[in-house]
Design an enzyme around this catalytic site. Sequence first.
Site, PDB file in Angstrom:
ATOM      1  N   ASP A 176     -52.945   3.025  43.220  1.00 38.83           N
ATOM      2  CA  ASP A 176     -52.938   3.446  41.822  1.00 38.83           C
ATOM      3  C   ASP A 176     -51.679   4.289  41.590  1.00 38.83           C
ATOM      4  O   ASP A 176     -51.036   4.726  42.550  1.00 38.83           O
ATOM      5  CB  ASP A 176     -54.207   4.255  41.539  1.00 38.83           C
ATOM      6  CG  ASP A 176     -54.224   4.839  40.145  1.00 38.83           C
ATOM      7  OD1 ASP A 176     -53.879   4.111  39.204  1.00 38.83           O
ATOM      8  OD2 ASP A 176     -54.577   6.021  40.011  1.00 38.83           O
ATOM      9  N   LEU A 232     -41.292  -7.462  42.268  1.00 41.67           N
ATOM     10  CA  LEU A 232     -42.000  -8.275  41.279  1.00 41.67           C
ATOM     11  C   LEU A 232     -42.763  -7.376  40.322  1.00 41.67           C
ATOM     12  O   LEU A 232     -43.419  -6.415  40.737  1.00 41.67           O
ATOM     13  CB  LEU A 232     -42.979  -9.227  41.989  1.00 41.67           C
ATOM     14  CG  LEU A 232     -43.893 -10.074  41.102  1.00 41.67           C
ATOM     15  CD1 LEU A 232     -43.075 -11.032  40.236  1.00 41.67           C
ATOM     16  CD2 LEU A 232     -44.894 -10.855  41.950  1.00 41.67           C
TER      17      LEU A 232
END
Length: 1166
Positions: free
Chosen positions: A404, A785
Amino acid sequence: MTEMQPKQRKSYGTTQSMDGEGSRRVVTASFAEEKRLGNAIYPSNAISTTKYTILTFLPKNLFEQFHRLANFYFLFIVVLNFVPQINAFGREVAMLPLLFVLSVTALKDIIEDRRRYASDREVNRRTGRVFDRVLEEYTNKRWADIRVGDVVKLECNDIIPADLLILWSSESNGLCHIETANLDGETNLKQRRCPKGFHGQKSEVNVPGLDIQVKCEEPNSSIYQFNGYLTHNDGTHVSLNSSHLLLRGCVVRNTETVIGLVIYAGHDTKSMMNNSGPRYKRSKMEKAMNKDVLRCIVILLVLCVIGAIGDSVWLSHTRDHKAYLPIEESPSYDAFLRFWTFVIVFQIIIPISLYVSVEIVKLGQVFFIQNDIELYHAKSDTPAKCRALNINEDLGQIEYVFSDKTGTLTENRMVFRTCSIGGISYGSPVGSVSAGNDDVDDSDVPTRCSSPPALQPEAVEVDSSLESILARQGEQCNDSRTIAKELEFFLLMAICNTVVVAERKVTEDLSPDAFVDDVADRRGGDRALLYEAESPDEAALVQAAKAYGVGLKSRRADSIAVQLPGGCDRTVAYPLLHVLPFDSERKRMSVIVRDPIRREIVLYCKGADAVMYGLLRADLYRGGGASEPLVEVTERHVGSFARQGLRTLCMAKRVLSDAEYERWLADHETAEKALVNRDDLLGESARRIERDLELMGATGVEDRLQDGVPETIQALRDAGIVVWVLTGDKQETAINVAYSSRLFDSTMELIKVNAESMDDCRSLLRIRNEQLARDDGNGVVRRGLVIDGRTLDFVFDSKLKNDFLALARRCHSVICCRTAPIQKAAVVRMAKEHERVQSLAIGDGANDVSMIQTADVGVGISGNEGMQAVMASDFTLRRFRYLKRLLFVHGHWSYDRLVRLILYMMYKNAVYVFLLFWYQLFNGWSASVCIEQFYLFFYNLIFTSTPIIVVAILDQDIKADALEANPNLYNDGRQGKKYTQQLFWLQIIDALWQSLVMFFVSYLIYADSHVGRLEFGTTLNTACIITVTIHLMLEMHYWTWVHHFFVWGSLVVYFVWALSYNAICCFPGQDNAYWVMEHTIGTSAFWLCIVLTPVIALLPRLLVYGVREIFFPSTTQIIRKRRKRERKGGLPDELGEASSEQPLQKVESPNSVKLPNVLGNSTGEC
């Protein structure tokens, strides 16, 4: 074990179906006895978390233990040994190993269950104030005797005994504050309120006159959900939800008195339904170990088949001219019997103590992880915690890390920096996400019993021009019925939240998630307004509004008081009509208030910009004349904030007519009363009113990176670990944080995948993969990415997973932005199932729970978003930077130690079995043994088990600073190089060689002598124990006094036991070992065997070690040599300084946890 409470039944009363709304619970509160009879079907408030009673312990514990395959196998061996035709040992002696293992495990279970029983008894004996309908007053009653339908009275700081529906609160507004730390670990106060019809009462509820019926859902484990409705005796219905329920185990705070009705009791309460006990996960190594056990069984069967064939052949050739042999059966039948006898004789190849040893070792490793001072956070007095006790070694094999962002990589200490109001940007934006300073920690703000200065949150940098505008507007609104856009923007920030406000003395204990606003007490004492925020975002916005003069003064069930800016010192009370709380699907929250200035109903809404833009009025996308549309200007500002690494929220409003609001309210109240699919109905109702919004502006809040995050992520990448960051933030914010945290760097090619449709997604992935495939042919290219949540939905809902993973596989780091909690879990699950990788997920909030539970290893950060992630995790850390040490040091050590434990246990048992097998060549394959039976059984349980356990807990193949400074050392574990099928067979081959040397060297030394069978077996047994112990010494890298004590002590124990046992053993029979040891050690042949066999047996291993160290050294060996040269040459040890991370300044705390100095000074090199 004393008598234990019987378990409460799990039936939850009658299941009724009314009006098609499904099953429900009906609780009646009435002074009439006949109306309360239905409450008796529900269980009492007594609890029992024990697994056993006196009567059920033995059968239940044995049943559980024999679910373990190894125990069942050894039970089968014991049963076989009772068959007269095939028994190999004394029946009682053969039972000793199994009884030992079963007894140790049973004793551990008894101790654990006894602790649970004592805890249950203490809880059940607590007392609470319950209304006695006979005496018509509140009396003390034990928790265990409280029943559903009872009325309970609570005082401030009382623990809530059952799940209660609030009927009355001493607070004038019907509110009650509770602390849920005992339930979910969160220390910030939660606000609960009386249902409609009860919150206006000024005196205590009249229990004798009470006549209500509550219909609600059946007991469930959802602590944040409660659906039902209350029916008065006049037939009126009142909707009930989780804000009306006090949960068992929580504590009443800041409220003098509360009265509640018991809805769920005992095992029906939500806290008990969430009490599932310790989690159990099977580690990757445990699965591989079970395969090796199966291979050992295959070896056992092969040896038994060879023995049976040998017996048949030997009998066929000897029965005709060996008249003295009492052979009556056919050779084939006797071979069948001998097969099972060999199964008994060779049983030791399956290490009965392996599973027990592994459990002991893991507990020892957990102890050192939890007491590592380098994982201890002094400011918050928080050590590392291991909640799962059986997956330590998985920490050394992680291939993918899913993290996270907010609160995990960042501080989760939000500071308001900038805003856009009506197309104009205000405030002081920052250039990038700065790294946090551990000296300015979140624990500085919310520590309990702190002095007032420590409780002040970080100051907001006020824009003077905006401040003067607001001051002028605050004065003008006194004389007009209008509110300027800037002032209304900050009014929204102060109103649209769930922040709890209370006036307290500054000397009182404050919640860790609180901040204060100093005010003067009219009586002369120092007092403060206490703000309790459920999230740091809300706290930052309320604090920012206060800094600009728009101060939140009070919050009641039906009104919110706000102080206006300027010199007028005017406080305005906004009647609160409705709150539409935030949820992860809508990604926004709203409040509906009646504006006392403009005398109109207004809906204020705040939420994620991507969601809010779709709810705006269409005309806002059109500019007026030459002016640019407000939405486009605001969107440009939001993009600028995000690129600076700020968290953004959009603010909007909608003016409602009275008729429109009343129509919506009627439908919404119907949804509130539903018992089935209430959440879906409420969400749909909220969406109907949250439309055609007018955009007011946006905010930019800074959340700084934690100290050490860039260095930790860099180290993870250097170790070959693929790092994915899964966040709900905007793409620009996520990319900015990625560069700041070194997830991305300037040398990387950045690939963005953002699709508007399924076809776009499919085409984009195909084009990207083809392009990267061509680029890969031109050399290695580092790539990052970025993909958004909408595109992920297309990936999940189609057959594009393989295309996406092929693209991700070509990238070194991945960011998934705008992801929902369910998407985070889906990403982790997709990587696990398709890539077959060992995954770790780390997060700090409730939205990370599903991701943490899906991963192979879950790590919770105990931060500012509560403790739900911590309670769902396997390991708990205070800071993200500690992950580096947890993986590189403790993960590496745990993996390396357990690998050596398992392989060594397999090796030493195989050596012993092969010794017994070679003896069959000289006894006609009769399955008789030359080693006394007590030696056979104690070899594995006592003589050779303790040293390897100590080594597996304490040994260090390389020091901690070198492991942290050289991330490439993690590769062996990540790639699984240390525990492979080839290494297992190499251990077996080595055991075969060593057994050959031990047996035949001893055989040659004793050739042409009159040595007895037990004397020869005693020599073999002693040589074997010494050889496998020396073998273990060769495998050790780290010597302390503890190692010396247990390694040499095990040999001393063997000789002492053997001499003592042989001196008193005078049992009649063939295997009488009386004085055998004493006689054997007095012969020169014995000592020649003891000296010669270990040298010859271990010579090949020594040669392999030498050649490998000289010509093919591993990275670990190279580092060890370098450290030794530096130490001998007096040079500074540079390995510990090779990391880009600066040494951490240790801060001692009175409660700090230190690693016990049980090792002393090492006497060997690592």
